[in-house]
Write a protein that holds these residues in place. Structure first.
Motif, PDB file in Angstrom:
ATOM      1  N   ASP A  69      10.605   2.806 -13.738  1.00  0.00           N
ATOM      2  CA  ASP A  69       9.761   2.972 -12.546  1.00  0.00           C
ATOM      3  C   ASP A  69       8.687   3.977 -12.467  1.00  0.00           C
ATOM      4  OD1 ASP A  69      11.202   0.660 -11.307  1.00  0.00           O
ATOM      5  OD2 ASP A  69      12.739   1.768 -10.963  1.00  0.00           O
ATOM      6  N   ASN A  70       8.143   4.198 -13.476  1.00  0.00           N
ATOM      7  CA  ASN A  70       7.132   5.361 -13.474  1.00  0.00           C
ATOM      8  C   ASN A  70       5.457   4.765 -13.364  1.00  0.00           C
ATOM      9  OD1 ASN A  70       8.671   7.653 -14.412  1.00  0.00           O
ATOM     10  ND2 ASN A  70       9.202   6.574 -16.152  1.00  0.00           N
ATOM     11  N   ASN A  71       4.736   5.639 -12.783  1.00  0.00           N
ATOM     12  CA  ASN A  71       3.427   5.285 -12.805  1.00  0.00           C
ATOM     13  C   ASN A  71       2.535   6.208 -13.665  1.00  0.00           C
ATOM     14  OD1 ASN A  71       0.644   4.547 -11.942  1.00  0.00           O
ATOM     15  ND2 ASN A  71       0.850   5.260  -9.666  1.00  0.00           N
ATOM     16  N   LEU A  72       1.809   5.641 -14.629  1.00  0.00           N
ATOM     17  CA  LEU A  72       1.112   6.451 -15.593  1.00  0.00           C
ATOM     18  C   LEU A  72      -0.111   5.926 -15.721  1.00  0.00           C
ATOM     19  CD1 LEU A  72       3.699   6.118 -18.805  1.00  0.00           C
ATOM     20  CD2 LEU A  72       3.723   7.882 -16.829  1.00  0.00           C
ATOM     21  N   HIS A  73      -1.248   6.575 -15.178  1.00  0.00           N
ATOM     22  CA  HIS A  73      -2.447   6.254 -15.264  1.00  0.00           C
ATOM     23  C   HIS A  73      -3.662   7.440 -15.597  1.00  0.00           C
ATOM     24  CE1 HIS A  73      -3.484   8.087 -11.225  1.00  0.00           C
ATOM     25  NE2 HIS A  73      -2.190   7.985 -11.053  1.00  0.00           N
ATOM     26  N   ASP A  74      -4.773   6.809 -15.704  1.00  0.00           N
ATOM     27  CA  ASP A  74      -6.044   7.666 -15.947  1.00  0.00           C
ATOM     28  C   ASP A  74      -5.515   8.762 -17.250  1.00  0.00           C
ATOM     29  OD1 ASP A  74      -8.117   6.818 -14.195  1.00  0.00           O
ATOM     30  OD2 ASP A  74      -6.422   7.273 -12.809  1.00  0.00           O
ATOM     31  N   LEU A  75      -5.190   8.368 -18.399  1.00  0.00           N
ATOM     32  CA  LEU A  75      -4.768   9.093 -19.451  1.00  0.00           C
ATOM     33  C   LEU A  75      -5.931   8.888 -20.687  1.00  0.00           C
ATOM     34  CD1 LEU A  75      -1.243   7.999 -19.410  1.00  0.00           C
ATOM     35  CD2 LEU A  75      -2.217  10.029 -18.473  1.00  0.00           C
ATOM     36  N   GLY A  87      -5.784   4.916 -24.996  1.00  0.00           N
ATOM     37  CA  GLY A  87      -4.835   4.500 -25.993  1.00  0.00           C
ATOM     38  C   GLY A  87      -4.017   3.444 -25.695  1.00  0.00           C
ATOM     39  N   THR A  88      -2.988   3.064 -26.379  1.00  0.00           N
ATOM     40  CA  THR A  88      -2.115   1.792 -26.376  1.00  0.00           C
ATOM     41  C   THR A  88      -1.156   2.018 -25.195  1.00  0.00           C
ATOM     42  OG1 THR A  88      -2.047   1.545 -28.479  1.00  0.00           O
ATOM     43  CG2 THR A  88      -0.241   0.523 -27.541  1.00  0.00           C
ATOM     44  N   GLY A 132      -7.796   0.271 -19.755  1.00  0.00           N
ATOM     45  CA  GLY A 132      -7.613   1.007 -20.987  1.00  0.00           C
ATOM     46  C   GLY A 132      -8.427   0.306 -21.996  1.00  0.00           C
ATOM     47  N   SER A 133      -8.670   0.844 -23.115  1.00  0.00           N
ATOM     48  CA  SER A 133      -9.385   0.427 -24.384  1.00  0.00           C
ATOM     49  C   SER A 133      -8.745   0.230 -25.458  1.00  0.00           C
ATOM     50  CB  SER A 133     -10.527   1.666 -24.582  1.00  0.00           C
ATOM     51  OG  SER A 133      -9.785   2.994 -24.502  1.00  0.00           O
TER      52      SER A 133
END
Length: 199
Positions: A140-146, A173-174, A194-195
């Motif tokens: 339940d994490n929100n990981l963004h703009d990395l 990244g992945t 993402g790319s």
């Protein structure tokens, strides 16, 4: 807020508990001890135990003290070696090189590392775990703009755990990268943008 100007170390056998609602600010691009993994950035270096359990209404914040913060202003939270452990609930971690970096955490799967209900953003890699033998719960994490990976799982031949219901968006990244672990349940994650590869 607490202002950190250099590395803070939690020694083996010691526990640091950060209260819900706390805000920890790191001076950008400065380590007045010139030590740790990056001599130019402050970090929270955990050889013992870090308990950072916020609540939905009282999040714990780790951030840059810059007026205009950017990714890599401080190094991040680093757990290392056999006696290190941690629990992270309702955290917001931002503008770091690594949100949470875990390395050489031996022990057994009876020991749990928990990162749940947290937001990690505008950093390098969100969660980085390498050579871990623990049971890890990332949920339940929100990981963004990395600029790096959302979740990176390096080698660790007996580590296992669950990666569940995370939202991972806008990474360079992945989304979720796993190189070599035992058994992980990966379910219900949303990876968008993402790319690089999703998984």
């Amino acid at each position: 807020p607490f202002l950190v100007t250099g590395d803070v170390t939690v020694n083996s056998g010691k526990t640091l508990t950060i209260e819900a609602g706390s805000e920890v600010r790191f001076t950008p691009l400065l380590d007045d001890q010139s030590s740790g993994r990056d001599a130019n950035r402050g970090e929270l270096y955990v050889l013992g135990t870090l308990i950072a359990n916020g609540t939905a209404s009282d999040t714990i914040v780790f951030t840059s003290n810059a007026e205009s913060p950017s990714s890599g202003d401080w190094y991040g939270i680093r757990l290392r070696d056999s006696n290190a452990g941690g629990s992270f609930k309702y955290n917001r971690i931002e503008y770091a090189t690594y949100g949470i970096r875990i390395r050489n955490i031996y022990g057994t799967v009876a020991d749990t590392i928990r990162i749940v209900n947290s937001r990690i953003h505008h950093s390098g890699t969100g969660i980085y775990s390498d050579n871990s033998y623990r049971y890890e719960i990332y949920e339940d994490n929100n990981l963004h703009d990395l600029s790096g990976n959302g979740i990176y799982m390096g080698w660790g031949t007996s580590g296992s755990g669950v990666i569940k219901n995370n939202t991972i968006t806008n990474t360079n990244g992945t989304g979720i990268s796993i190189e070599g672990r035992d058994t992980y349940e990966i379910i219900g994650n949303k990876i968008d943008g993402g790319s690089d590869y999703g998984i």
